[in-house]
Design a protein around this motif. Structure first.
Motif, short mmCIF file in Angstrom:
data_model
loop_
_atom_site.label_atom_id
_atom_site.label_comp_id
_atom_site.label_asym_id
_atom_site.label_seq_id
_atom_site.Cartn_x
_atom_site.Cartn_y
_atom_site.Cartn_z
N TRP A 23 40.56 51.91 45.02
CA TRP A 23 41.83 51.29 45.38
C TRP A 23 42.08 50.01 44.58
CZ3 TRP A 23 45.45 54.01 47.35
CH2 TRP A 23 45.13 55.13 48.13
N PHE A 24 41.02 49.33 44.14
CA PHE A 24 41.24 48.21 43.23
C PHE A 24 41.85 48.70 41.92
CE2 PHE A 24 37.79 45.57 45.43
CZ PHE A 24 38.73 44.75 46.03
N TYR A 25 41.32 49.83 41.41
CA TYR A 25 41.89 50.41 40.20
C TYR A 25 43.33 50.87 40.43
CZ TYR A 25 37.50 50.47 37.52
OH TYR A 25 36.39 50.12 36.82
N GLU A 26 43.60 51.40 41.61
CA GLU A 26 44.97 51.81 41.95
C GLU A 26 45.90 50.61 41.86
OE1 GLU A 26 48.10 54.34 43.55
OE2 GLU A 26 46.10 54.85 42.83
N ALA A 27 45.49 49.50 42.49
CA ALA A 27 46.32 48.29 42.47
C ALA A 27 46.48 47.77 41.04
CB ALA A 27 45.70 47.23 43.37
N GLU A 28 45.40 47.80 40.26
CA GLU A 28 45.46 47.32 38.89
C GLU A 28 46.42 48.16 38.06
OE1 GLU A 28 42.12 45.90 35.70
OE2 GLU A 28 42.06 48.01 36.30
N GLY A 29 46.40 49.47 38.27
CA GLY A 29 47.26 50.36 37.51
C GLY A 29 48.74 50.15 37.77
N LEU A 30 49.07 49.51 38.89
CA LEU A 30 50.47 49.25 39.22
C LEU A 30 51.01 48.03 38.49
CD1 LEU A 30 50.25 50.06 43.01
CD2 LEU A 30 51.51 51.37 41.31
N GLY A 31 50.14 47.31 37.80
CA GLY A 31 50.58 46.23 36.92
C GLY A 31 51.09 44.98 37.62
N SER A 32 50.51 44.66 38.79
CA SER A 32 50.95 43.47 39.51
C SER A 32 50.45 42.21 38.78
CB SER A 32 50.40 43.48 40.94
OG SER A 32 50.63 42.25 41.58
N LYS A 33 51.37 41.36 38.35
CA LYS A 33 50.99 40.11 37.69
C LYS A 33 50.42 39.11 38.69
CE LYS A 33 54.31 40.48 33.89
NZ LYS A 33 55.45 39.84 33.20
N ALA A 34 50.94 39.12 39.92
CA ALA A 34 50.47 38.18 40.93
C ALA A 34 49.02 38.42 41.31
CB ALA A 34 51.37 38.27 42.17
N LEU A 35 48.58 39.68 41.22
CA LEU A 35 47.22 40.04 41.64
C LEU A 35 46.26 40.18 40.46
CD1 LEU A 35 47.98 42.75 44.35
CD2 LEU A 35 47.08 40.46 44.75
N ALA A 36 46.75 39.99 39.25
CA ALA A 36 45.95 40.32 38.07
C ALA A 36 44.60 39.60 38.05
CB ALA A 36 46.74 40.01 36.80
N GLU A 69 42.95 38.02 40.51
CA GLU A 69 42.11 38.36 41.65
C GLU A 69 41.55 39.77 41.51
OE1 GLU A 69 40.29 37.24 45.25
OE2 GLU A 69 41.45 36.10 43.79
N LEU A 70 42.36 40.69 41.01
CA LEU A 70 41.88 42.05 40.80
C LEU A 70 40.75 42.09 39.78
CD1 LEU A 70 45.18 44.13 40.81
CD2 LEU A 70 43.13 44.61 42.16
N GLY A 71 40.87 41.30 38.71
CA GLY A 71 39.81 41.25 37.72
C GLY A 71 38.49 40.83 38.33
N ARG A 72 38.52 39.78 39.16
CA ARG A 72 37.29 39.31 39.81
C ARG A 72 36.73 40.36 40.76
NH1 ARG A 72 40.07 34.23 39.52
NH2 ARG A 72 41.23 34.71 41.40
N LYS A 73 37.60 41.00 41.53
CA LYS A 73 37.14 41.97 42.51
C LYS A 73 36.55 43.21 41.85
CE LYS A 73 38.14 39.78 46.29
NZ LYS A 73 37.06 39.32 47.19
N ILE A 74 37.12 43.63 40.74
CA ILE A 74 36.58 44.80 40.03
C ILE A 74 35.20 44.49 39.49
CG2 ILE A 74 36.87 46.21 37.96
CD1 ILE A 74 39.91 46.18 38.57
N VAL A 75 35.02 43.30 38.91
CA VAL A 75 33.69 42.89 38.44
C VAL A 75 32.70 42.86 39.60
CG1 VAL A 75 32.37 40.98 37.46
CG2 VAL A 75 34.57 41.61 36.47
N HIS A 76 33.11 42.26 40.71
CA HIS A 76 32.27 42.18 41.91
C HIS A 76 31.85 43.58 42.37
CE1 HIS A 76 31.76 40.31 46.18
NE2 HIS A 76 31.00 41.38 46.04
N THR A 77 32.82 44.48 42.45
CA THR A 77 32.55 45.82 42.97
C THR A 77 31.63 46.61 42.05
OG1 THR A 77 34.76 45.77 43.97
CG2 THR A 77 33.64 47.89 43.91
N LEU A 78 31.85 46.50 40.75
CA LEU A 78 30.97 47.19 39.80
C LEU A 78 29.53 46.67 39.93
CD1 LEU A 78 33.31 47.28 36.69
CD2 LEU A 78 32.44 49.27 37.93
N GLU A 79 29.38 45.38 40.14
CA GLU A 79 28.04 44.82 40.32
C GLU A 79 27.42 45.36 41.61
OE1 GLU A 79 24.88 42.40 38.91
OE2 GLU A 79 26.74 43.06 37.97
#
Length: 345
Positions: free
Chosen positions: A119-132, A134-144
């Motif tokens: 779902w983080f990837y889903e949100a990222e794919g929608l191109g939200s600038k406001a979340l960009a 925070e999404l980057g940090r969360k994706i790194v966190h989740t992959l770790e």
């Protein structure tokens, strides 16, 4: 017997009546169909114009129910309804990104990083600038969390270039672009493509208060290994967002506040302080005993202790200047104080 027959032309009349009856029935069918269509349209309009009367399959009903379930801790059911909502809701991409992001965070908090990543990837794919960010940090966190350190590192590097030395990262430099004083500040290590220079290690040593002293080759290697190891641990902590922990953020803010005040006082108060010779003489005479040590105060001369006297005098004047600054700020600013609310503790 007399045979009864239909009058001539009666067949035509009967056929005509039969045709008319069939046409009337078809017209009735059409009217009935039209009535059904109108009823359906009225029903659909009543749903659209009356959002308070929603059924179990209505998207907004699903979202409200999911929120109520989350509030009482029924997180699995809440997540399932939120996913269903995202499947059927006709919403703009920004709203969809926010809902998907919240759903992903819910999965991450419950120890389900694989669903969170989806779902983080889903949100990222929608191109939200406001979340960009925070999404980057969360994706790194989740992959770790998923045990994918290389993927996490790649995501981290694509999000931000870590360069605590204040220069562009090595991969950002163009041919012929030389860092300032490159010859006098050689690269002493490379970590995932980032160059670490001698000055950066030296600054770290200054921050720890380690005394400057000659070091053997083995000591230098151990020092560098420790510095690089700390860099790697810090990067891992970043991936898991420990740098965003409220206590860490609070401590950083407090430290930044004190450093900013100290630098302000150093430049704006102490930096402009003029020390006249007569002031030093008067200060020395008033505090002669302090500088005598085991000697008789009358035997101590200013020239012998001038450096210490000037340092102490500047410190006293800096404190006085800072106090004047505080008093002035409190006197001119719009301030209300309620000391009684501090309590006795």
């Amino acid at each position: 017997m007399v045979e009864l027959r239909q009058p001539p032309g009666s067949e035509i009349v009967v056929a005509s009546q039969t045709h008319r009856s069939s046409g009337d029935r078809w017209a009735q069918v059409q009217v009935a169909l039209l009535a059904v269509i109108v009823a359906l349209l009225v029903w659909l309009l009543s749903i659209l114009l009356s959002p308070g009367e929603r059924g179990p399959g209505d998207p907004e009903h699903l979202r409200e129910l999911a929120a109520r379930l989350m509030a009482v801790g029924a997180l699995d059911e809440s997540a399932a309804l939120t996913e269903r909502y995202l499947e059927i809701a006709l919403i703009d991409s920004e709203t969809r990104a926010n809902v998907a992001f919240g759903l992903a965070e819910s999965y991450l908090e419950r120890g389900r990083p694989e669903r969170a990543l989806r779902w983080f990837y889903e949100a990222e794919g929608l191109g939200s600038k406001a979340l960009a960010d925070e999404l980057g940090r969360k994706i790194v966190h989740t992959l770790e969390r998923l045990g994918r350190p290389h993927a996490a590192q790649a995501a981290l590097e694509s999000r931000v270039r870590l360069d605590s030395g204040g220069n562009r990262a090595a991969s950002d430099r163009v041919p012929g672009d030389r860092a300032p004083d490159q010859d006098n500040d050689p690269v002493v290590a490379r970590v995932a493509g980032r160059e670490i220079r001698r000055s950066e290690v030296a600054r770290a040593l200054d921050d720890t208060g380690a005394p400057p002293r000659p070091r053997t080759g083995q000591q230098r290697e151990e020092l560098l290994r420790r510095f690089v190891a700390e860099e790697l641990v810090f990067r891992r902590a970043q991936k898991l967002e420990y740098d965003r922990d409220p206590e860490v953020v609070g401590a950083i803010e407090r430290l930044a506040r004190q450093l900013a005040i100290s630098r302000f006082v150093e430049h704006e108060v102490v930096g402009g302080l003029q020390v006249a010779e007569i002031d030093l003489v008067n200060y020395f005479e008033a505090n002669r005993k302090r500088y005598a040590g085991k000697r008789s105060p009358e035997t101590v001369r200013l020239e012998e202790v001038r450096e210490a006297v000037e340092r102490d005098y500047r410190q006293v004047k800096a404190q006085e200047g800072y106090q004047e600054l505080i008093d002035g700020e409190l006197a001119t600013a719009d301030v209300e104080l309620f000391p009684e609310r501090l309590g006795d503790g």
